[in-house]
Design an enzyme around this catalytic site. Sequence first.
Site, PDB file in Angstrom:
ATOM      1  N   GLY A  16       0.835  -1.200   0.000  1.00 15.06           N
ATOM      2  CA  GLY A  16       0.000   0.000   0.000  1.00 15.06           C
ATOM      3  C   GLY A  16       0.863   1.240   0.000  1.00 15.06           C
ATOM      4  CB  SER A  17       1.286   4.115  -1.600  1.00 17.48           C
ATOM      5  OG  SER A  17       0.086   4.309  -2.321  1.00 17.48           O
ATOM      6  N   GLY A  18       0.867   5.605   1.162  1.00 16.92           N
ATOM      7  CA  GLY A  18       0.212   6.671   1.910  1.00 16.92           C
ATOM      8  C   GLY A  18       0.744   8.018   1.492  1.00 16.92           C
ATOM      9  CB  VAL A  23       3.539  -0.310   3.545  1.00 18.38           C
ATOM     10  CG1 VAL A  23       3.817  -1.529   4.424  1.00 18.38           C
ATOM     11  CG2 VAL A  23       3.321   0.921   4.412  1.00 18.38           C
ATOM     12  CE  LYS A  38       4.664   3.693   7.987  1.00 20.54           C
ATOM     13  NZ  LYS A  38       4.219   4.572   9.104  1.00 20.54           N
ATOM     14  CG  ASP A 133      -5.731   8.349  13.260  1.00 23.06           C
ATOM     15  OD1 ASP A 133      -6.910   8.667  12.971  1.00 23.06           O
ATOM     16  OD2 ASP A 133      -4.844   8.210  12.414  1.00 23.06           O
TER      17      ASP A 133
END
Length: 526
Positions: A16-18, A23, A38, A133
Site C-alpha cells: 500500500g501507499s500513503g 509499505v 515502510k 486515531d
Amino acid sequence: MSGKVIEDYTLHEALGSGQYGKVYKALNVRTNSLVAIKAVKVEKFKEVPKLEEFTMNEIQTLARINNPYIVKFIEMLKTKNHYYFVYEYCNGGTLEDIINNQKTLPEHEALKIFKQLVAAFTSIVKNNIMHRDLKPANILLHNGQVKLADFGFCKALQSPQDLSQTMVGSPIYMAPEILTGHDYTMKADIWSLGCVLYEMLYGECPYEESTIAKLISAVEGRDIQYPSKYNVSQKTITLLKDILIKDATKRIDWDELFKRELTKTDLQDIQVYQILEQKDPSNKTQSSAELEKQKASKSFKYILNERNKIFFLYKVLEEMLELNFDQETPIYCFLMVKQVYAEALFIKKNLVDTFNIPAFQHLKNKFEYWNSIPQTFEYKSFCKLMDKEVDNSKKLALTFKEEAYKFFKNSIYQNDYEVQKEIDNTYEGNNHTFRRLMLRYIEDIKSKHFNKFLDPTSDDSTKWLVHIHKTLDALLLDEFFENFIQIDITDFEQQPYFKTFHTYQKSDLLTVVSNKINYTRNKLGF
C-alpha cells in the site's frame, strides 16, 4: 523498489501507499521471516516537520508495548535517500478493506474483532497512552487476529485523568469533546472504539457528514439511530449506547469496559504471549536488543534534558517580556537571549558536532550507556532540532540587541562599561555581568513590590514572586535541573516544579524567595 536489498531484508511487492511513503512486503533473509517495511524518503522529513514527531511518537510507543493485538515495531534502517521502518507483517489487510467488501459484518464476527481491540487497549491504557486515531484503516488483521497499528497521533499522559487539547484524528471517529474543541481524556478513545463497532454492524459511522461544521451540528443535534433491519441484539445495542454517550463524564470508563467485555481467554492470551516471549530461547537476541534500546532510551532522556534547559530559559524570557518591569527590561532580555544562544551553541558543539559527554560534568558519570545514542533515530532528530535552536537564538540575539540599544543611553547602566561591552557584543557574553544585572533586576522587583508581597489581598504580587523564583533558578541552571527536574518526565511542562507554586501560601512563597535570593548571591559570590 521490488527486489531491492536493505541489509537483511529483500523488498517484494508494495502492500500500500500513503501520504508519506510506501509499505512493502519483505523477507528477512537471515531468519526467513516476512515483515512489512515502510519506506519514507529522507526529504519528506524536511518537507513535513511534523512527520518526524509522529514517527518518533510511534516508534517510542510501540517499543514500550508488548501485546499480541498490537503490531510490533522491529527496527529502523537508513540509507542515503530513505528511512526504512520494519514492522510485523500482517497478511489479512485492514478492517476497512473488510467493511468496504462486506458492507456489514455478522454480529458474532464484529464482537470477536471488538473484543480483540479491547484486549489491545489493556496495554495502551496501562501505559497511560491515548491512541487518538482509532479507525478501521488502522486496524490490521493477521490470520484472523486483530493487530492495532498507526500510533503516530498517540499521546502519553502522566496519569489516566490528564487532559489533552490537540485536535487530531479522523473526524467521523472523533469523540464529541474533541470535535467541539474541549479538553479530553482517555475516554475519547472509547468513543472511537464504539464508532468502529457501530460501523462493523451498521455499515457506517454513527455520524457521517461532508464538513466538520455539519458533523458538529449532527452530533449536537440528533441522536444515534440503531436500525432494527440489521438484527443487532439488544445486549450489543446496550453496550453501544453505554460507549456512545456524548457527555464524556457519563460515558463508560475503561475499567468497566474491560470487566464487561474482555473475556478471561483474551486476558490469558496476552499473559501467555508475554511469558512465552520472555522464555522462548529464540528470542534471546531480540530481548538483548530490546534491553539495549531501553538503555539507550534512558540515556537519551539525559540528552533531551540538556535541550530542556534552553526551553526553561525561554520560559523565563517570556515572563520578562510579559511583565515588562521597567525601562531596563530590554537590556535584561537581551542578556537572557545571549544565555539561550550560549547554551544552544554549547550543546550543538558537544552533542551534535561531536559527541563529547565529558564536556558535561553532571552527565559523564550519570549513565553508562552513551555509545549507542548517535546511531538512534531520536538522536538524529535531536541534532536537527539543535541546529534550528542555534539559528533561532542567533537571530533573536540580533533583534533583541537593537531593542537594548534604544534604551541603553537613558538607562541606569549608561555609564557602566561592562554593560556597554555586553551590548556591543551580539553573541558572546560575560557570565559575571549577566548574573550581576539579573540579581539587580530581581532586587529591584522585590523592592518595588515588597509592600504588595506583604499584603495578603494583593493577587497580582504572587506572579512576581514566582517570576523571581524562576529567574533565580535560571542563574543556577545546572544545579536547578540536577535537583528539581525529574528525568523520566519527558513533557517538560508537566514537571512537578511548575505545579508546586500553586501549593504555597503567599507568605511562605515570600520566605522561600527571600532565602533563595540570599543562597544564589552566596553561591555566585556576590
